[in-house]
Design a protein around this motif. Structure first.
Motif, PDB file in Angstrom:
ATOM      1  N   MET A   1      58.862  33.737  52.390  1.00 55.63           N
ATOM      2  CA  MET A   1      57.458  34.040  52.159  1.00 55.63           C
ATOM      3  C   MET A   1      56.621  33.293  53.191  1.00 55.63           C
ATOM      4  N   ILE A   2      55.660  33.985  53.743  1.00 54.22           N
ATOM      5  CA  ILE A   2      54.718  33.405  54.696  1.00 54.22           C
ATOM      6  C   ILE A   2      53.339  33.432  54.055  1.00 54.22           C
ATOM      7  N   ILE A   3      52.669  32.271  54.011  1.00 49.59           N
ATOM      8  CA  ILE A   3      51.319  32.198  53.464  1.00 49.59           C
ATOM      9  C   ILE A   3      50.329  32.541  54.573  1.00 49.59           C
ATOM     10  N   LEU A   4      49.580  33.617  54.375  1.00 48.29           N
ATOM     11  CA  LEU A   4      48.596  34.052  55.365  1.00 48.29           C
ATOM     12  C   LEU A   4      47.252  33.378  55.167  1.00 48.29           C
ATOM     13  N   SER A   5      46.860  33.145  53.917  1.00 48.06           N
ATOM     14  CA  SER A   5      45.632  32.404  53.617  1.00 48.06           C
ATOM     15  C   SER A   5      45.742  31.789  52.232  1.00 48.06           C
ATOM     16  N   ASP A   6      45.019  30.699  52.029  1.00 44.34           N
ATOM     17  CA  ASP A   6      45.044  29.989  50.752  1.00 44.34           C
ATOM     18  C   ASP A   6      43.696  29.293  50.620  1.00 44.34           C
ATOM     19  N   LYS A   7      42.836  29.810  49.741  1.00 44.63           N
ATOM     20  CA  LYS A   7      41.497  29.238  49.624  1.00 44.63           C
ATOM     21  C   LYS A   7      40.927  29.458  48.229  1.00 44.63           C
ATOM     22  N   ILE A   8      39.863  28.734  47.929  1.00 45.13           N
ATOM     23  CA  ILE A   8      39.113  28.898  46.688  1.00 45.13           C
ATOM     24  C   ILE A   8      37.966  29.864  46.990  1.00 45.13           C
ATOM     25  N   VAL A   9      37.861  30.904  46.178  1.00 43.66           N
ATOM     26  CA  VAL A   9      36.806  31.902  46.368  1.00 43.66           C
ATOM     27  C   VAL A   9      36.037  32.092  45.068  1.00 43.66           C
ATOM     28  N   ILE A  10      34.833  32.602  45.169  1.00 40.08           N
ATOM     29  CA  ILE A  10      34.068  33.041  44.007  1.00 40.08           C
ATOM     30  C   ILE A  10      34.237  34.549  43.960  1.00 40.08           C
ATOM     31  N   THR A  11      34.839  35.040  42.893  1.00 44.62           N
ATOM     32  CA  THR A  11      35.190  36.452  42.823  1.00 44.62           C
ATOM     33  C   THR A  11      33.961  37.353  42.762  1.00 44.62           C
ATOM     34  N   ARG A  12      34.082  38.519  43.355  1.00 41.01           N
ATOM     35  CA  ARG A  12      33.001  39.507  43.330  1.00 41.01           C
ATOM     36  C   ARG A  12      33.209  40.571  42.264  1.00 41.01           C
ATOM     37  N   LYS A  13      34.415  40.588  41.688  1.00 38.06           N
ATOM     38  CA  LYS A  13      34.704  41.514  40.592  1.00 38.06           C
ATOM     39  C   LYS A  13      35.697  40.850  39.656  1.00 38.06           C
ATOM     40  N   GLU A  14      36.000  41.485  38.536  1.00 38.85           N
ATOM     41  CA  GLU A  14      36.944  40.941  37.569  1.00 38.85           C
ATOM     42  C   GLU A  14      38.335  40.871  38.189  1.00 38.85           C
ATOM     43  N   SER A  26      33.511  38.475  37.240  1.00 39.00           N
ATOM     44  CA  SER A  26      33.041  38.179  38.587  1.00 39.00           C
ATOM     45  C   SER A  26      32.259  36.876  38.550  1.00 39.00           C
ATOM     46  N   GLY A  27      32.264  36.160  39.663  1.00 43.41           N
ATOM     47  CA  GLY A  27      31.574  34.885  39.736  1.00 43.41           C
ATOM     48  C   GLY A  27      32.434  33.698  39.349  1.00 43.41           C
ATOM     49  N   THR A  28      33.719  33.928  39.091  1.00 47.08           N
ATOM     50  CA  THR A  28      34.647  32.852  38.727  1.00 47.08           C
ATOM     51  C   THR A  28      35.270  32.278  39.993  1.00 47.08           C
ATOM     52  N   LYS A  29      35.349  30.953  40.072  1.00 53.66           N
ATOM     53  CA  LYS A  29      36.046  30.321  41.197  1.00 53.66           C
ATOM     54  C   LYS A  29      37.536  30.424  40.932  1.00 53.66           C
ATOM     55  N   MET A  30      38.248  31.062  41.860  1.00 52.44           N
ATOM     56  CA  MET A  30      39.698  31.210  41.718  1.00 52.44           C
ATOM     57  C   MET A  30      40.374  30.843  43.027  1.00 52.44           C
ATOM     58  N   ARG A  31      41.551  30.251  42.914  1.00 47.46           N
ATOM     59  CA  ARG A  31      42.367  30.025  44.104  1.00 47.46           C
ATOM     60  C   ARG A  31      42.989  31.371  44.449  1.00 47.46           C
ATOM     61  N   THR A  32      42.846  31.775  45.677  1.00 49.54           N
ATOM     62  CA  THR A  32      43.385  33.053  46.124  1.00 49.54           C
ATOM     63  C   THR A  32      44.305  32.811  47.318  1.00 49.54           C
ATOM     64  N   GLN A  33      45.535  33.236  47.181  1.00 45.01           N
ATOM     65  CA  GLN A  33      46.521  33.069  48.237  1.00 45.01           C
ATOM     66  C   GLN A  33      47.046  34.446  48.621  1.00 45.01           C
ATOM     67  N   VAL A  34      47.048  34.736  49.912  1.00 46.43           N
ATOM     68  CA  VAL A  34      47.593  35.990  50.420  1.00 46.43           C
ATOM     69  C   VAL A  34      48.923  35.656  51.087  1.00 46.43           C
ATOM     70  N   ASN A  35      49.976  36.340  50.646  1.00 48.43           N
ATOM     71  CA  ASN A  35      51.338  36.069  51.116  1.00 48.43           C
ATOM     72  C   ASN A  35      51.971  37.316  51.721  1.00 48.43           C
ATOM     73  N   LYS A  36      52.866  37.070  52.659  1.00 49.19           N
ATOM     74  CA  LYS A  36      53.655  38.160  53.222  1.00 49.19           C
ATOM     75  C   LYS A  36      55.097  37.946  52.788  1.00 49.19           C
ATOM     76  N   CYS A  37      55.568  38.836  51.926  1.00 49.55           N
ATOM     77  CA  CYS A  37      56.941  38.785  51.416  1.00 49.55           C
ATOM     78  C   CYS A  37      57.247  40.188  50.904  1.00 49.55           C
ATOM     79  N   GLU A  38      57.982  40.955  51.668  1.00 49.41           N
ATOM     80  CA  GLU A  38      58.212  42.360  51.324  1.00 49.41           C
ATOM     81  C   GLU A  38      56.883  43.080  51.163  1.00 49.41           C
ATOM     82  N   GLY A  39      55.990  42.884  52.093  1.00 51.24           N
ATOM     83  CA  GLY A  39      54.645  43.444  52.060  1.00 51.24           C
ATOM     84  C   GLY A  39      53.625  42.338  51.854  1.00 51.24           C
ATOM     85  N   ILE A  40      52.366  42.715  51.780  1.00 53.13           N
ATOM     86  CA  ILE A  40      51.283  41.759  51.579  1.00 53.13           C
ATOM     87  C   ILE A  40      50.969  41.671  50.084  1.00 53.13           C
TER      88      ILE A  40
END
Length: 84
Positions: A1-14, A26-40
Motif C-alpha cells: 500500500m502506498i499512502i498518497l495523502s493523509d490529512k485532517i479535513v472538514i467534510t463538505r458532505k456526510e 458535513s462540517g465534521t473534522k475527519m482524518r482522510t487518507q488516500v491510498n493506492k492498493c489495487e486501485g485508489i
C-alpha cells in the motif's frame, strides 16, 4: 500500500467513519487518507476513532488486528455512538 495523502479535513458532505461505521454530517473534522492498493481508496476516521487509534497504535502494527473490531466491538457499548 502506498499512502498518497493523509490529512485532517472538514467534510463538505456526510461521510462514514471506516473504523466504527458511523455516519457523520458535513462540517465534521475527519482524518482522510488516500491510498493506492489495487486501485485508489479513501479511508476516513472520526475524531473519536482517531484518538483511540493514536492511543493504541501498537495494537495494529503487525497488521493482524482488525480496526473495525477494535473500535466498535471492544471499545464501544452496543447502544453507544462513537462520541459517547
Amino acid at each position: 500500500m502506498i499512502i498518497l495523502s493523509d490529512k485532517i479535513v472538514i467534510t463538505r458532505k456526510e461521510h462514514m467513519c471506516n473504523a466504527c461505521g458511523s455516519f457523520f454530517e458535513s462540517g465534521t473534522k475527519m482524518r482522510t487518507q488516500v491510498n493506492k492498493c489495487e486501485g485508489i481508496q479513501t479511508w476516513r476516521e472520526c475524531p473519536t476513532c482517531q484518538k483511540l487509534l493514536l492511543k493504541h497504535r501498537s495494537y495494529f502494527e503487525d497488521g493482524e488486528n482488525d480496526l473495525y473490531e477494535f473500535c466498535v466491538l471492544n471499545n464501544l457499548a452496543k447502544e453507544q455512538t462513537p462520541e459517547q
